[in-house]
Scaffold this active site. Structure first.
Site, PDB file in Angstrom:
ATOM      1  N   LYS A  89      68.761 -18.011  16.658  1.00  0.00           N
ATOM      2  CA  LYS A  89      68.392 -18.533  15.144  1.00  0.00           C
ATOM      3  C   LYS A  89      69.005 -20.102  15.356  1.00  0.00           C
ATOM      4  O   LYS A  89      69.646 -20.362  16.199  1.00  0.00           O
ATOM      5  CB  LYS A  89      68.966 -17.952  14.044  1.00  0.00           C
ATOM      6  CG  LYS A  89      70.592 -17.598  14.316  1.00  0.00           C
ATOM      7  CD  LYS A  89      70.957 -16.474  13.271  1.00  0.00           C
ATOM      8  CE  LYS A  89      70.734 -15.209  13.183  1.00  0.00           C
ATOM      9  NZ  LYS A  89      70.029 -14.736  12.236  1.00  0.00           N
ATOM     10  N   ARG A  90      68.475 -20.940  14.278  1.00  0.00           N
ATOM     11  CA  ARG A  90      69.139 -22.189  14.123  1.00  0.00           C
ATOM     12  C   ARG A  90      70.694 -22.037  14.241  1.00  0.00           C
ATOM     13  O   ARG A  90      71.238 -21.010  13.640  1.00  0.00           O
ATOM     14  CB  ARG A  90      68.736 -22.684  12.965  1.00  0.00           C
ATOM     15  CG  ARG A  90      67.181 -23.325  12.905  1.00  0.00           C
ATOM     16  CD  ARG A  90      66.753 -24.091  11.857  1.00  0.00           C
ATOM     17  NE  ARG A  90      66.788 -23.055  10.497  1.00  0.00           N
ATOM     18  CZ  ARG A  90      67.792 -23.042   9.579  1.00  0.00           C
ATOM     19  NH1 ARG A  90      68.308 -24.466   9.368  1.00  0.00           N
ATOM     20  NH2 ARG A  90      67.843 -22.201   8.492  1.00  0.00           N
TER      21      ARG A  90
ATOM     22  N   LYS B 146      62.085  -9.352  13.589  1.00  0.00           N
ATOM     23  CA  LYS B 146      61.453  -9.324  14.629  1.00  0.00           C
ATOM     24  C   LYS B 146      62.179  -8.343  15.678  1.00  0.00           C
ATOM     25  O   LYS B 146      61.830  -7.559  16.395  1.00  0.00           O
ATOM     26  CB  LYS B 146      61.597 -10.525  15.343  1.00  0.00           C
ATOM     27  CG  LYS B 146      60.768 -11.594  14.585  1.00  0.00           C
ATOM     28  CD  LYS B 146      60.703 -13.132  15.024  1.00  0.00           C
ATOM     29  CE  LYS B 146      60.437 -14.204  14.026  1.00  0.00           C
ATOM     30  NZ  LYS B 146      61.033 -15.424  14.330  1.00  0.00           N
TER      31      LYS B 146
ATOM     32  N   LYS C  36      75.182 -19.236   9.066  1.00  0.00           N
ATOM     33  CA  LYS C  36      74.620 -18.072  10.114  1.00  0.00           C
ATOM     34  C   LYS C  36      76.012 -17.529  11.037  1.00  0.00           C
ATOM     35  O   LYS C  36      75.634 -16.330  11.432  1.00  0.00           O
ATOM     36  CB  LYS C  36      73.480 -18.423  11.001  1.00  0.00           C
ATOM     37  CG  LYS C  36      72.047 -18.851  10.047  1.00  0.00           C
ATOM     38  CD  LYS C  36      71.121 -19.452  11.050  1.00  0.00           C
ATOM     39  CE  LYS C  36      69.810 -19.775  10.245  1.00  0.00           C
ATOM     40  NZ  LYS C  36      69.189 -18.858   9.824  1.00  0.00           N
TER      41      LYS C  36
ATOM     42  N   THR D 146      64.005 -13.780   9.241  1.00  0.00           N
ATOM     43  CA  THR D 146      62.756 -13.179   9.618  1.00  0.00           C
ATOM     44  C   THR D 146      63.006 -12.556  11.081  1.00  0.00           C
ATOM     45  O   THR D 146      62.420 -11.611  11.489  1.00  0.00           O
ATOM     46  CB  THR D 146      61.493 -14.030   9.748  1.00  0.00           C
ATOM     47  OG1 THR D 146      61.749 -15.385  10.454  1.00  0.00           O
ATOM     48  CG2 THR D 146      61.043 -14.455   8.397  1.00  0.00           C
TER      49      THR D 146
ATOM     50  N   HIS E  27      62.805 -21.483  -0.569  1.00  0.00           N
ATOM     51  CA  HIS E  27      63.108 -20.968   0.995  1.00  0.00           C
ATOM     52  C   HIS E  27      64.703 -21.028   1.088  1.00  0.00           C
ATOM     53  O   HIS E  27      65.323 -20.544   2.000  1.00  0.00           O
ATOM     54  CB  HIS E  27      62.645 -21.656   2.063  1.00  0.00           C
ATOM     55  CG  HIS E  27      61.042 -21.170   1.990  1.00  0.00           C
ATOM     56  ND1 HIS E  27      60.754 -20.114   2.824  1.00  0.00           N
ATOM     57  CD2 HIS E  27      59.905 -21.863   1.853  1.00  0.00           C
ATOM     58  CE1 HIS E  27      59.492 -19.986   2.908  1.00  0.00           C
ATOM     59  NE2 HIS E  27      58.944 -21.100   2.187  1.00  0.00           N
TER      60      HIS E  27
END
Ligand SMILES: *Cc1c(COP(=O)(O)O)cnc(C)c1O
Length: 526
Positions: A257-258, A369, A263, A365, A66
């Site tokens: 998101k985290r 969405k 990110k 993901t 992952h």
């Protein structure tokens, strides 16, 4: 699994056909210890010899990787292992011993390769490398997006890929349209029921029915109204949960998101502050009003991620109170983001922020969405963004930033973020603003660890992508003012997201990895 097997196969109690009946998918390296545990059960409790047990075990497990980030590749100290799971450690040593014999036969002189591939690491203190255990003990290894699977083969598991190329697969992630459209977005669900019937979500390619309607101005107006209602719903939730008033007519620009440096929530903040500076300097200019919505948790020990959360909240407190800018900008940190709380967010987003450093996001993901709910994406060529952009059409996706290859080259050639900082006035003004104390009650030191890190190290190339991001955000604002054009792009995004149903992902696991055929089950619920 063994209990069920023995209950139904009383005659062949030696478990020789166990792996014909069961397959276990290791969801990341966390459950890799199961390989040693199945070996222990088969050998110690069911009297199989090593070779039989190993054949059965290897044919039972498959492994999904992952992430490529080093911090997530688990290693456990031999000291801990030997204290808690001495028998499992003994089995792991034996697995490794036999595995390394196989490697030595293939590469007789390559001592370095053998050390690199060993399940036991000797780097700083001896440890068990769980990703290596998983790769050796499984019949299949897969990544979760095309790009990520290529990087698994080309980087972290490259030695294993050279040894066993046939073991490596890709299964691009998906999300369930039951939760993320039908349950979360009643407005879109009702349009799709009308067009494709109540069972539209069982084959997500049914979304293609929207394609011809993308040009229809009546349908575009209905689409816009659907989005506006979802934004009003979210605005109400935001007011209840944060006491912040947001305008549903503004562009909802969302990053949930985290919280992690890769990110790049801080890149998003730099954009907000660049707009803030421009508005302060040109108070009479026309601006596309935006509401910036953030949400997500930081790992408890991740200092920099927590400082980013602090920065977002601090910037929000000042901007939302300032009458000179709060007509144009609002900033919300949506508290306690989890799967349930996130549901009303996706349908209300106009813009989906998928801005990770290229090569770092395995799949993502959230990106799926949002797009499935009609948000347009601003994103890098990373993870499943690449495949989403190919599906929805390059002209319906806001692309910016370095590619994975360019990121790798930049790092090898010696990245110097301070040169970018020195040469970009707008960027310099933005970073000075953070350290001016306006967002920290005069404290000019609070955010220094963050800004110093960006200027001097910037491990995730925030500064390298800054200008490209700002320019792309400008394109977004311009596109949003042409509503029919925006609605058309939004409709086409939804129409073309069929590939990203989790049903497709699961079918690929069934067909390519587990080799199982569908059976009809009686799913009566009473
Ligand atoms: C989908 C989801 C994520 C994953 O988001 P990414 O943008 O892919 O990192 C994280 N948290 C929650 C609560 C989610 O629902």
């Amino acid at each position: 699994m063994i209990r069920l097997y023995l209950k139904n196969h009383t005659l062949s109690s030696n478990l020789e056909h166990f792996n014909d009946k069961f397959v276990a998918q290791l969801n990341d390296t966390h459950p890799a210890i199961a390989i040693a545990e199945l070996m222990r059960l088969l050998i110690d409790e069911h009297n199989l010899d090593w070779d039989e047990a190993w054949r059965t075990t290897k044919n039972t497990f498959a492994y999904t990787n992952h992430t490529l980030l080093p911090e997530a590749l688990e290693t456990w100290s031999i000291e801990l292992f030997s204290r808690l799971l001495p028998r499992h450690l003994e089995i792991i040593f034996e697995i490794n011993h036999r595995f390394l014999d196989e490697v030595r036969v293939r590469y007789p002189w390559d001592k370095e390769k053998i050390a690199r591939m060993s399940i036991i690491g000797e780097d700083d203190g001896r440890c068990v490398r769980m990703a290596h255990l998983a790769t050796v003990g499984c019949f299949a290894v897969n990544g979760v997006a095309e790009m990520h699977s290529a990087l698994v083969k080309g980087t972290i598991l490259n030695d294993f890929y050279e040894l066993w190329p046939e073991k490596f697969y890709n299964v691009t992630n998906g999300v369930t349209p039951r939760r993320f459209v039908q349950l979360s977005n009643p407005g879109l669900d009702s349009i799709l029921r009308e067009l494709a019937g109540d069972k539209w979500a069982t084959d997500l390619n049914n979304l293609r029915i929207l394609e011809p309607l993308s040009e229809d101005s009546g349908f575009q107006a209905r689409w816009r109204e659907m989005k506006r209602l979802a934004k009003e719903r979210l605005a109400k939730r935001i007011l209840e949960r944060t006491k912040i008033v947001v305008n549903p007519e503004s562009l909802f620009d969302v990053q949930v998101k985290r919280i992690h440096e890769y990110k790049r929530q801080h890149l998003n903040v730099l954009h907000i502050l660049s707009l803030y500076n421009i508005i302060k300097q040109n108070p009479d200019k026309d601006f596309q009003p935006r509401t910036f919505i953030f949400g997500g948790k930081a790992a408890p020990g991740y200092y920099m991620a927590k400082l980013i959360i602090k920065l977002i909240n601090s910037v929000g407190e000042v901007i939302n109170r300032d009458p000179q800018v709060n007509e144009h900008l609002r900033v919300v940190f949506y508290p306690d983001l989890n799967v349930k709380n996130a549901e009303p967010i996706y349908p209300a987003a106009d813009l989906s922020e998928q801005i990770s450093t290229a090569g770092k996001e395995a799949s993502g993901t959230g990106n799926m969405k949002f797009s499935m709910n009609g948000a347009l994406t601003i994103g890098t060529l990373d993870g499943a963004n690449v495949e989403i952009r190919d599906e929805v059409g390059h002209e319906n996706f806001f692309l910016f930033g370095l590619t994975e290859k360019e990121v790798a080259e930049t790092m090898t050639n010696g990245y110097r973020p301070w040169e970018i900082y020195q040469n970009n006035l707008q960027l310099r003004d933005t970073i000075s603003l953070i350290n001016s104390g306006v967002f920290s009650h005069g404290d000019t030191e609070l955010f220094k660890p963050l800004t110093d890190n960006l200027i001097n190290h910037d491990p995730f190339l925030v500064l390298a992508d800054y200008q490209s991001y700002i320019d792309c955000q400008n394109d977004v604002s311009n596109a949003y003012t042409d509503s029919p054009h925006w609605q058309r792009m939004s409709i086409l995004n939804v129409s073309r997201m069929g590939k990203f149903s989790s049903d497709r992902s699961i079918r690929e696991y069934c067909d390519n990895i587990w080799k199982v055929n569908p059976v009809t089950v009686d799913a009566k619920m009473d």
